[in-house]
Design a protein around this motif. Structure first.
Motif, PDB file in Angstrom:
ATOM      1  N   ALA A  80     -13.645  16.007  31.430  1.00 19.44           N
ATOM      2  CA  ALA A  80     -13.826  16.470  30.043  1.00 19.44           C
ATOM      3  C   ALA A  80     -12.812  17.527  29.614  1.00 19.44           C
ATOM      4  CB  ALA A  80     -15.257  16.973  29.846  1.00 19.44           C
ATOM      5  N   LEU A  83      -9.035  16.174  28.854  1.00 15.31           N
ATOM      6  CA  LEU A  83      -8.682  15.210  27.803  1.00 15.31           C
ATOM      7  C   LEU A  83      -8.028  15.934  26.631  1.00 15.31           C
ATOM      8  CD1 LEU A  83     -11.807  12.863  27.859  1.00 15.31           C
ATOM      9  CD2 LEU A  83      -9.566  12.509  28.922  1.00 15.31           C
ATOM     10  N   THR A  89     -13.390  12.819  23.796  1.00 14.48           N
ATOM     11  CA  THR A  89     -14.434  13.243  24.727  1.00 14.48           C
ATOM     12  C   THR A  89     -15.809  12.708  24.346  1.00 14.48           C
ATOM     13  OG1 THR A  89     -14.950  15.320  23.563  1.00 14.48           O
ATOM     14  CG2 THR A  89     -13.179  15.386  25.199  1.00 14.48           C
ATOM     15  N   PHE A 114     -21.092  18.507  27.818  1.00 21.00           N
ATOM     16  CA  PHE A 114     -20.021  17.764  27.147  1.00 21.00           C
ATOM     17  C   PHE A 114     -19.825  18.201  25.697  1.00 21.00           C
ATOM     18  CE2 PHE A 114     -20.857  14.138  30.297  1.00 21.00           C
ATOM     19  CZ  PHE A 114     -19.744  14.467  31.073  1.00 21.00           C
TER      20      PHE A 114
END
Length: 365
Positions: A80, A83, A89, A114
């Motif tokens: 995560a 990126l 994501t 996240f």
């Protein structure tokens, strides 16, 4: 200025970006089969929308990662922060929503993690739909989290009418289900969070306007953050001229004004041209007054009927016997949400919800 059209939004997930995803997974999990992933994820790419591409990335990661769910999450947690696009994501929370329904606690903790890198607002709705009470209980805790991204997820994820997602019918029918979340966030210091709370409440006004008005009328608007949320939450009702909404922002009284020199120029345009709306608001009383000024265009539809679209102009305090010159330009061009047709389009000016004057322009070939 370039004449080249802007790239389609779905090109966020273009072959170069997909290669980047593969490289980052490979970097944290050397056994990852990048070639197999890229072969699968690029198949049929051109035909997929942006949200379909986002989901497809998650599906292809699942197909290629030779790990169980918890081990795969460990890999994706490491990926995560590597990126290079916040929107990309979103594939990671979608992985959780698609393959983690059996592990509620683990999956919700992953969504919380996240969301800091992009947003888990779409993915969490699957858990709300399958286990509403349990999900809302946890999201109520998140609304008090120190991280603004987590607090925003509590509000944004529970919006009844979140764009690009399915509706949450239970919350749409009963907004009190998420009311505790909104109450915790009604004076949030983060603009990112306040925008979400205002949008959540604006969603509710589509089905339960009086509920929202009752709620906000019970708030103290002395807090500038709360006052900001109230104004933006009521924007749809204000455009409709709802007197309770106008009163909350201090513009509930009938405007004591005259409309002067109202005109749209040019009066005849072709599609793609711009119009300019100009007029003067003249006070007719010695006292100052709070005004909310909007305008509406009666767009011609395919069958020749019209449908009004209201646009915000400005809010101001007009001094006694004062005047305010108002101007606004607008390009009349095709949009994904609106197709234009030839014919006469009426333009109305509204002050504190009351139509005070109108003019028109024509779209010709």
């Amino acid at each position: 200025m370039s004449d080249q059209p802007a790239p389609a939004l779905k090109e966020i997930f273009n072959p170069e970006r997909l290669k980047h995803i593969a490289e980052q997974v490979k970097a944290v999990y050397p056994d990852f089969d990048s070639k197999a992933f890229l072969k699968q994820v690029n198949a049929g790419l051109a035909e997929r929308s942006i949200m379909q591409r986002m989901a497809h990335v998650a599906d292809c990661l699942h197909a290629v990662l030779p790990l169980d769910y918890e081990a795969s999450l460990d890999v994706l947690r490491q990926v995560a922060p590597r990126l290079n696009s916040a929107f990309v994501t979103l594939s990671l929370p979608h992985y959780v929503a698609t393959y983690g329904s059996h592990a509620f606690d683990t999956s919700m903790d992953a969504l919380k993690y996240f969301t800091v890198f992009g947003s888990s607002e779409f993915a969490i709705r699957y858990f709300l739909r399958s286990d509403l009470e349990r999900s809302l209980e946890l999201m109520l805790e998140w609304s008090l989290d120190e991280n603004e991204h987590v607090r925003r997820l509590a509000s944004e994820g529970s919006r009844p009418r979140l764009p690009w997602s399915f509706r949450l019918e239970a919350i749409q029918a009963d907004p009190t289900l998420a009311a505790g979340i909104l109450d915790n966030l009604k004076a949030d210091p983060s603009l990112y969070v306040r925008k979400s709370v205002a949008n959540h409440l604006n969603d509710i006004t589509k089905d339960h306007p009086d509920w929202v008005l009752d709620l906000i009328e019970g708030w103290s608007l002395d807090n500038k953050h709360t006052a900001w949320i109230a104004k933006h939450a009521l924007r749809s009702l204000i455009k409709q001229g709802n007197q309770r909404a106008l009163a909350i922002i201090g513009a509930g009284s009938k405007a004591q004004v005259r409309l002067l020199d109202l005109q749209v120029t040019p009066a005849v345009i072709r599609l793609g041209d711009s119009i300019n709306l100009n007029f003067t608001v003249q006070s007719t009383v010695a006292e100052s007054q709070r005004l909310v000024i909007d305008y509406a265009i009666d767009y011609v539809k395919a069958n020749g009927s019209t449908s009004a679209k209201v646009f915000k102009l400005k809010a101001l305090t007009l001094p006694g016997n004062g005047r305010e010159r108002v101007s606004r330009g607008q390009q009349i061009r095709e949009l994904t949400t609106r197709k234009h047709y030839l014919g006469r389009h009426a333009v109305y000016v509204m002050v504190n919800g009351e139509h005070l004057g109108s003019t028109a322009f024509d779209i010709v070939e």
